[in-house]
Design an enzyme around this catalytic site. Structure first.
Site, PDB file in Angstrom:
ATOM      1  CG  ASP A  94     -54.579   4.048   4.796  1.00 44.83           C
ATOM      2  OD1 ASP A  94     -54.500   4.344   3.970  1.00 44.83           O
ATOM      3  OD2 ASP A  94     -54.016   2.994   5.700  1.00 44.83           O
ATOM      4  CE  LYS A 126     -51.185   1.184  -2.703  1.00 47.37           C
ATOM      5  NZ  LYS A 126     -51.847   0.430  -1.217  1.00 47.37           N
ATOM      6  CE1 TYR A 178     -49.424  -4.012   5.309  1.00 43.90           C
ATOM      7  CE2 TYR A 178     -49.829  -2.461   3.388  1.00 43.90           C
ATOM      8  CZ  TYR A 178     -49.379  -2.981   3.885  1.00 43.90           C
ATOM      9  OH  TYR A 178     -47.478  -2.968   3.963  1.00 43.90           O
TER      10      TYR A 178
HETATM   11  C1  LIG Z   1     -50.610   0.537  -0.221  1.00 43.97           C
HETATM   12  C2  LIG Z   1     -51.180   1.084   1.024  1.00 43.97           C
HETATM   13  C3  LIG Z   1     -50.895   1.607   2.249  1.00 43.97           C
HETATM   14  C4  LIG Z   1     -49.266   1.311   1.549  1.00 43.97           C
HETATM   15  O1  LIG Z   1     -48.310   1.901   0.771  1.00 43.97           O
HETATM   16  P1  LIG Z   1     -47.303   1.328   0.590  1.00 43.97           P
HETATM   17  O2  LIG Z   1     -46.600   2.791  -0.608  1.00 43.97           O
HETATM   18  O3  LIG Z   1     -47.187  -0.083   0.084  1.00 43.97           O
HETATM   19  O4  LIG Z   1     -46.316   1.517   1.898  1.00 43.97           O
HETATM   20  C5  LIG Z   1     -51.052   1.776   3.026  1.00 43.97           C
HETATM   21  N1  LIG Z   1     -52.165   2.077   3.381  1.00 43.97           N
HETATM   22  C6  LIG Z   1     -53.629   1.476   2.234  1.00 43.97           C
HETATM   23  C7  LIG Z   1     -54.720   1.496   2.599  1.00 43.97           C
HETATM   24  C8  LIG Z   1     -52.708   0.260   1.253  1.00 43.97           C
HETATM   25  O5  LIG Z   1     -53.572   0.609   0.134  1.00 43.97           O
END
Ligand SMILES: *Cc1c(COP(=O)(O)O)cnc(C)c1O
Length: 434
Positions: A241, A274, A146
């Site tokens: 990511d 995060k 994701y």
């Molecule tokens: C949480 C997450 C996102 C999205 O971040 P948001 O602040 O919720 O938009 C993207 N990539 C990864 C790997 C994530 O865990």
């Protein structure tokens, strides 16, 4: 708690009348596990309290950001004094520079960084930058990873390698995902085949190094190594990511973990979120100067944000990073997390429940199956009814894990050995009933 005394229920009813599904982000709705979501009143350390004032040991930590636990005094202090100076200016501040310096000193693959407000924004902008910098349109992502909810990323695999992905959300036209190639995670042969077919047209490969959005699945070292080699060979960018893994699995993030096994390993672009906001809306993406200088106002790739680099959010993130870089922080956090997963595995074994688990730093995952899965198709084989029983059993005993089996868990510095022991004891009771 009998239903007519559970104060979460009327709150959920009120919410559902006004907010689609009663929530502002889908997984909060408990749709996968059933039942009523807990409405949080307040949190402190490793705990939060719901509408009934029931206490839960929190293994979500806002889905990762709360690595110090809730209400850490140094973070609170920083946020309170920043708030007194002003909430938002729409003009540069010294604190943005300080946060940039702090992040870049800890993750040396980045020479420059741009701050934004959410992981979605950061991931979307990184793709645009990769396309702008390479002059190419296509990119690869992997099933089960994701990267936020930007249109071109809401895609699942098509019927074959020569075909492109299908949108996983209504409202995303096929033309928007026609350049997104979706491959199986950890499948080296498929990756090589895709590069042979499309390598010269690829702007980037985007990957979660440890996929926390299919619970906890590591990219194998040979797979990550091949991603790096093929990107270099074909002139595509490797985009890690690390929104979830960044400053969560190690002080140098997941890329530092892979660099131990792959000498010289670094991504071209890194996406963060995060933990770097410590619970405030803050995310970022960064990389080498030559790539980052394609961004406006220097270059032709447009990217902007009214609240980007927000002074209160940057104060929160900066105070958080300054705590986690103290000596031994990650050793202690890793040991605590390890003690949790070892305890859970032993409890499952004692009750004859098939169980596999893995962790890195303060991030963990487990599966009610004997072997750790390597890709999304294998994750899907988990017995979801059993997971839901486990989830509710733990919830009833005051332990809050993610309300869906596709999500990682998080331990904070505030979780004590007693919290871990209580969690393992609760899990053992529930394992008996499975
Ligand atoms: C949480 C997450 C996102 C999205 O971040 P948001 O602040 O919720 O938009 C993207 N990539 C990864 C790997 C994530 O865990």
């Amino acid at each position: 708690m009998t239903p007519n005394t559970d104060l979460n229920i009327p709150l959920f009813e009120r919410a559902k009348a006004l907010i689609p599904g009663g929530v502002n982000s889908p997984v909060r709705a408990f749709k996968a596990v059933g039942g009523t979501p807990r409405f949080v009143k307040r949190a402190q350390g490793a705990y939060f309290w719901d509408a009934n004032d029931q206490r839960f040991i929190d293994y979500i930590g806002s889905w990762g950001p709360m690595i110090l636990g809730h209400g850490h005094p140094a973070v609170l202090e920083a946020v309170q004094s920043a708030a007194l100076e002003g909430f938002s200016f729409g003009a540069p501040t010294e604190r943005e520079v300080e946060l940039a310096e702090e992040i870049l000193s800890l993750v040396p693959s980045m020479e420059m960084i741009r701050l934004v407000s959410s992981g979605t924004e950061a991931g979307m902008s990184a793709i645009r930058l990769a396309r702008g910098a390479t002059g190419r349109s296509k990119f690869i992502k992997f099933e089960g990873c994701y990267h936020g909810h930007a249109d071109s990323l809401l895609v699942k695999a098509g019927s074959g390698l020569a075909t492109f992905g299908n949108a996983t959300s209504a409202g995303v036209p096929p033309e928007v995902v026609q350049h997104t190639i979706v491959l199986e995670y950890n499948n080296v042969a498929q990756l090589e085949e895709a590069f042979a077919l499309h390598g010269k047209e690829l702007a980037c490969v985007m990957i979660e190094p440890i996929a926390g959005n299919m619970n906890f699945v590591r990219a194998s070292v040979p797979f990550m190594k091949r991603c790096r080699e093929l990107c270099t060979e074909y002139g595509a960018l490797l985009v890690l990511d690390e929104v979830m893994t960044g400053f969560r699995v190690a002080l140098g993030s997941a890329q530092s973990v892979y660099a131990k096994s792959i000498p010289g390993f670094k991504p071209d672009l890194t996406v963060l979120g995060k933990v770097i906001g410590g619970g405030m809306p803050l995310a970022a993406f960064g990389g080498p100067r030559a790539i980052m200088e394609h961004l406006a106002p220097l270059g032709g790739v447009y990217q902007a944000g009214t609240l980007s680099g927000n002074p209160v959010a940057t104060a929160c993130g900066l105070a958080t990073l300054r705590e986690i870089k103290k000596p031994d922080f990650f050793d202690a956090l890793s040991a605590r997390t390890r003690s949790l997963v070892d305890g859970l595995a032993a409890a499952a074994a004692a009750e004859g429940v098939p169980f596999s688990t893995d962790c890195e730093g303060g991030m963990f995952g487990f599966f009610l199956m004997p072997e750790l899965p390597q890709n999304y198709a294998q994750v899907l084989k988990t017995d979801s009814a059993r997971f839901n029983q486990l989830f509710h059993g733990l919830l009833d005993r005051g332990v809050y894990i993610a309300p869906a089996l596709y999500e990682a868990g998080f331990v904070s510095a505030a979780h004590t050995a007693d919290d871990i022991a209580a969690t393992v004891a609760a899990a053992r009771e529930v394992f008996k009933t499975l």
